[in-house]
Each structure stands twice: as structure tokens, then as C-alpha cells.
Design an enzyme around this catalytic site. Structure first.
Site, mmCIF file in Angstrom:
data_model
loop_
_atom_site.group_PDB
_atom_site.id
_atom_site.type_symbol
_atom_site.label_atom_id
_atom_site.label_comp_id
_atom_site.label_asym_id
_atom_site.label_seq_id
_atom_site.Cartn_x
_atom_site.Cartn_y
_atom_site.Cartn_z
ATOM 1 N N ASP A 1 0.856 -1.190 0.000
ATOM 2 C CA ASP A 1 0.000 0.000 0.000
ATOM 3 C C ASP A 1 0.888 1.234 0.000
ATOM 4 O OD1 ASP A 1 -2.333 1.763 0.359
ATOM 5 O OD2 ASP A 1 -3.361 -0.073 0.929
ATOM 6 N N HIS B 1 -2.895 3.193 -4.675
ATOM 7 C CA HIS B 1 -2.267 2.679 -3.445
ATOM 8 C C HIS B 1 -0.878 2.113 -3.716
ATOM 9 C CE1 HIS B 1 -5.608 3.347 -0.691
ATOM 10 N NE2 HIS B 1 -6.442 2.891 -1.612
ATOM 11 N N GLU C 1 -10.091 2.905 -4.937
ATOM 12 C CA GLU C 1 -9.649 4.265 -4.624
ATOM 13 C C GLU C 1 -8.493 4.737 -5.509
ATOM 14 O OE1 GLU C 1 -10.818 4.503 0.060
ATOM 15 O OE2 GLU C 1 -8.913 3.535 -0.387
HETATM 16 C C1 ACM Z 1 -11.053 -0.213 0.740
HETATM 17 O O1 ACM Z 1 -11.497 -0.114 1.886
HETATM 18 N N1 ACM Z 1 -10.427 0.812 0.186
HETATM 19 C C2 ACM Z 1 -11.203 -1.425 -0.024
#
Ligand code: ACM
Ligand code: ZN
Length: 536
Positions: free
Chosen positions: A195, A265, A329
Site C-alpha cells: 500500500d 495505493h 480508490e
Molecule cells: C477499501 O477499503 N479501500 C477497499
């Protein structure tokens, strides 16, 4: 004289407690069918032997698990046998092809023998778990009433996710997490390994990813305050350690699904390979939580080279058919201003990216699973969707023919706090409280879904994001006892679920958590609470 009578009565009561600790098979998750029989009970003490007559390695391992559990929980040492001895009461493990369900099992308890049968060693393992969970703690003799238990899980996918990127958890805790999953009959460990705030998996072709990308020079205090702790933080798993975890899980019938979150991410990777970002950097491994605008540059062929090289190593480490590629995201801001990305001239840049990765993994015999944003950006029908922004994206995906894992932030985000009264909570994050009852009441398949969509809901998963979970003790507290409620959502038929019954069973079940020294939240039992009980 009165005293002697009183002492004698007390002794008799004590002897009775020691002799007749009677089991009732009211465990978690509740089995499909438990039918008590009329015959005499089986007496479990140290004269009992446990037995497996075949040569299957996993079944032999199952036998060792059974021996260990009986000793761990009840404190009774039983012998193992490879051939039946007629005079000895025994617990026998059997593979029985007549049992239809892949993970189903049958337990038959009679006076002289207990049999635990399954179509597969995995089914037998769940039968062993049921026996284990039925046992009282530390007795010399246990009375097991005659019974026939037939059991089969509701869902094939029963998952838990652990985020090891925001905070790193040592191998010992990852193994404990797998143990916790096994106790709750769960079978997919989703391991969030990369991440913005850290890259945690060794990739031999890119040593910088772990030498540099696994470290951050500080972490924001609280929920994105303006204060940074300026403390170096890091950690990663070597490939050898990852193999150890995959094997540890396999022995417990748990598949490890790695997640390499892309194309968003990815800041930790960009900090190591800035040429893979649209602006070229420089980038820094993230200190803050949330969503960063810097994502992989999809217009750069080197990005695909990088991702494919990483995935090549990932698939040699993880035999799982599913590979999780994140997809959540992902802001489009950088792509909108990047000449290379604009030159792609495709409707959805993320969809274009996902298609290539899906195809690459399909050629390697693997299937993609990803977060529900992927659905909007364009995916193949073979991609499995993990529904996190509520259940609605998952239901939509199921109607479109995708397999779906229900994992909504309304019920399944175990980093969220668990009570309105947050004074004594170790971590207060999330948009609303998710208490045990809330988890329990999740119905992953509403009546409103079409018949075919219902068949595409393959399971349920809860997630432990760890921005605000810095230690394993806090992790335990966030997980337990909510994992028990989840286990029943995943395993037990909807019509057999009942929160009052669950509450009675979990009240006893916590003895097992206590026995293993696992910390759990006490909101269901205010009488057990002492202030500041949780440990750092
Ligand atoms: C997430 O909570 N961004 C999958
Ligand atoms: Zn770009």
C-alpha cells in the site's frame, strides 16, 4: 456429624463435576444438524485412542491436530493409533466419499467410538474443530452424549483480510491470525501486502521495494492530524517467510490470497521506481492515511513490465487461483494531465489496465479478484468482485454474472469501533460503530436478488485495516468476538441464525479465547469489564 455430612456432600459434588463434565455440542458456528441419540455416552479420558487407518498425509496431520487440541483444551493426553484396537474406545477419522459436500462432515458419537468422517481431509478438519470446540477446559473425564452431527458450510468462501502494509505484523501474529481463522472454520486469508505506506513482500527482481519501499520515515499521529511522529517504521516478509505462511495456512485448509493493490495505493513502489508515476516524482513512502493522487502511469509500458514481473514472483509464492489486484480508490487526476496516459485514448484507463492484468493472469491459470470499483471501470465477467462500499455494488455485480464476495464497510470493517461509548476503545476509527450484533445480522443474500445472482454470492469476508491498529493486542481486540459473529454468517444457514442463541454460545466460547490468551472486546458482557482492560 453435621460437618462430616456437609463435607461428604461437597466432596460428592466435586467428584461429580470432575467425572461428569457433559458436552452439549452448542458451538460456533452452529452446525447444520445436531441430533442427540438415545444410547450411552462416550467417555473421553486418557484411556481413549485416536485413529486414522489410511496413508493420506493431510489426514495424518489432522490426527496430530486432534491430539493437540484435546490436550490443549481438555488437558487429556490421548494415544494415536494406525490400526483399530478392539478393546479401546477410540475417535476415528475417516474419508467417506458418500458425503457429498466438499467441506461437509459427519460426527457420530456412540458409547465405544466417535467417528469423524468427511469427503475430504478439509471436511474432516471441520469435524475436528467441532469436537474441539465442544470440549470443556481442563477435565480428566468428559461425557460426550451420543449424537449424530451432519454439517456443511453455507458459503464456499469464508474470508478474513489482514492489512500488513499500514502496520506490519510479525510472522508469529500472522500465524496466530490463521489459527484464529481455523478456529472459526474460515478458509480464505486475504493478505494485503502492499500500500502507499509500505511494501511488505520481497520481490527478488526489485530489491529496492523492500530495502527502501518497506520503510517510512514517520507516521501521522491519529487520523491525519498535522503532527508526524517522525519515527522510522518498517518491516517486510522474505519469500521464505511467505512460503512458511502459505504452508501453515494450507495445513489448516486455508488458502492465502495475496493482494498487490494497483494501479492506486502504489506510493511505496513509486518511491522506489519514480519513473512509473505520471509526474516522475520524487515520491516518498506515505506517512498519512487515505488516498493519494499519485498512482501508476498506465501509459508507460514499463509499468506493465514491472507489474508482470512482480506478479510472476507472486504466483510462484502463492498457489491460490485467486490473485487480488486491489483496484480501489484510484484517482484519475494524474492520468488526466499525463501525455502518455492521454495518448492511450481509451474510455477508462483503469479498465484498460485491469483488462491487461486479467489477461496476463488468466494465461498463467489464475483468476483476478478485486475491490468493487473495478466493476465501474471495466472488468471481465470472470473477475470476482469484493463488495466493500456496502452490499449494493456486490449485488449489482452478481446480477451481471460476476462471482462476489460480500465485505461491506457497514458490517465487515473490523477496524471500525464497536460501541457508541468510545471512552475505553483502543481505536476509534470508522464512520459508525459495528457491534457484534450488527455483524451477526448481515444477510449476504437478500430475497430481492434473482436466482442466478444468488448463486454468484460465493461468500463473505471481514477486513482488518490497520491504520489505527498498531499492535497485535489491539488487532485481537478488534477481531474478537466479532469474528465469531462473522463465522456464523459464513457457515450457518440464515434460517438457523438467532442472536440470542449465539449470545449464549459465545458467552461460553470465550473460554477458548481466554485459554489461548487472545484479547477480546467485552461489550456483550459489561459485568466482565474492568476499565482499561485492553493491553497495548
Ligand atoms: C477499501 O477499503 N479501500 C477497499
Ligand atoms: Zn501517465
Amino acid at each position: 456429624m453435621k460437618q462430616i455430612v456437609a463435607i461428604t456432600i461437597m466432596l460428592l459434588i466435586n467428584i461429580r463435576i470432575m467425572v461428569a463434565s457433559v458436552v452439549d455440542y452448542q458451538i460456533i458456528p452452529l452446525p447444520k444438524n445436531v441430533e442427540l441419540q438415545n444410547g450411552s455416552p462416550f467417555i473421553l479420558d486418557n484411556s481413549v485412542a485416536i485413529l486414522y487407518e489410511g496413508s493420506d498425509k493431510l489426514m495424518k496431520r489432522n490426527l496430530m491436530f486432534l491430539q493437540q487440541y484435546i490436550f490443549d483444551i481438555a488437558g487429556i493426553q490421548v494415544d494415536t493409533l494406525t490400526k483399530k484396537a478392539n478393546d479401546r474406545p477410540c475417535i476415528q477419522l475417516i474419508i467417506d466419499a458418500k458425503i457429498q459436500a466438499y467441506e461437509g462432515y459427519r460426527i457420530v458419537v456412540s458409547e465405544k467410538e466417535i467417528t469423524i468422517a468427511g469427503a475430504t481431509p478439509g471436511g474432516v478438519f471441520y469435524g475436528i474443530q467441532t469436537l474441539r470446540k465442544s470440549l470443556p477446559l481442563k477435565r480428566t473425564t468428559i461425557e460426550m452424549p451420543a449424537v449424530i452431527i451432519n454439517d456443511v458450510p453455507r458459503f464456499a468462501y469464508r474470508g478474513m483480510m489482514l492489512d500488513c502494509a499500514r502496520h506490519f505484523f510479525p510472522l508469529k501474529f500472522v500465524k496466530q491470525y490463521i489459527e484464529m481463522m481455523a478456529l472459526h472454520n474460515m478458509n480464505f486469508f486475504h493478505w494485503h501486502l502492499t500500500d502507499d505506506q509500505g511494501w511488505r513482500i520481497e520481490i527478488k527482481k526489485y530489491p529496492r521495494l523492500t530495502e527502501f519501499g518497506s520503510k517510512r520515515t514517520g507516521t501521522v499521529i491519529g487520523n491525519n492530524s498535522d503532527v508526524d511522529d517522525e519515527m522510522p517504521y518498517g518491516g517486510f516478509y522474505t519469500q521464505e517467510e511467505i512460503r512458511e505462511i502459505v504452508e501453515y495456512a494450507r495445513e489448516r485448509y486455508i488458502t492465502v490470497i495475496p493482494e498487490i493493490d494497483m494501479p492506486g495505493h502504489m506510493l511505496a513502489a513509486l518511491a522506489c521506481l519514480p519513473e512509473l508515476g505520471c509526474t516522475g516524482g520524487p515520491y516518498q513512502v506515505g506517512h498519512k492515511w487515505g488516498v493519494y493522487n499519485d498512482v501508476l502511469c498506465v501509459g508507460n509500458q514499463k509499468t506493465f513490465e514491472f507489474v508482470k514481473n512482480v506478479l510472476n514472483e507472486v504466483i510462484t509464492l502463492f498457489p491460490s487461483e485467486y490473485i487480488h489486484i486491489g483496484g480501489d480508490e484510484t484517482p484519475t487526476l494524474r492520468w488526466e494531465h499525463c501525455p502518455k496516459c492521454k495518448a492511450l485514448n481509451v474510455g477508462s484507463i483503469q479498465g484498460y489496465f485491469t483488462h491487461q492484468i486479467e489477461q496476463y493472469l488468466a494465461e498463467k491459470g489464475r483468476r483476478v479478484i478485486g475491490w468493487d470499483e473495478m466493476l465501474e471501470k471495466g472488468v471481465q465477467p470472470t473477475t470476482t468482485i469484493m463488495s466493500w462500499r456496502g452490499t449494493a455494488p456486490g449485488f449489482k455485480a452478481a446480477e451481471l454474472g460476476h462471482d462476489v464476495v460480500i465485505s461491506p464497510l457497514t458490517h465487515c470493517y473490523f477496524d471500525y469501533y464497536q460501541t457508541k461509548d468510545t471512552r475505553y476503545e483502543p481505536s476509534v476509527t470508522g464512520m459508525w460503530p459495528i457491534d457484534v450484533e450488527k455483524v451477526y445480522n448481515l444477510d449476504p443474500i437478500p430475497d430481492s436478488l434473482s436466482v442466478t445472482a444468488k448463486q454468484h454470492i460465493i461468500g463473505v469476508q471481514a477486513n482488518l485495516w490497520t491504520e489505527h491498529v498498531p499492535t497485535f493486542r489491539v488487532a485481537e481486540y478488534q477481531l474478537l468476538p466479532r469474528m465469531s459473529a462473522l463465522a456464523e454468517v459464513q457457515w450457518t444457514d440464515q434460517k438457523r441464525k438467532n442472536f440470542n442463541s449465539f449470545k449464549q454460545r459465545i458467552t461460553r466460547f470465550t473460554a477458548i479465547y481466554d485459554h489461548y490468551g487472545w484479547q477480546y472486546a467485552l461489550h456483550l458482557w459489561p459485568e466482565r469489564m474492568v476499565k482499561d482492560r485492553w493491553k497495548q
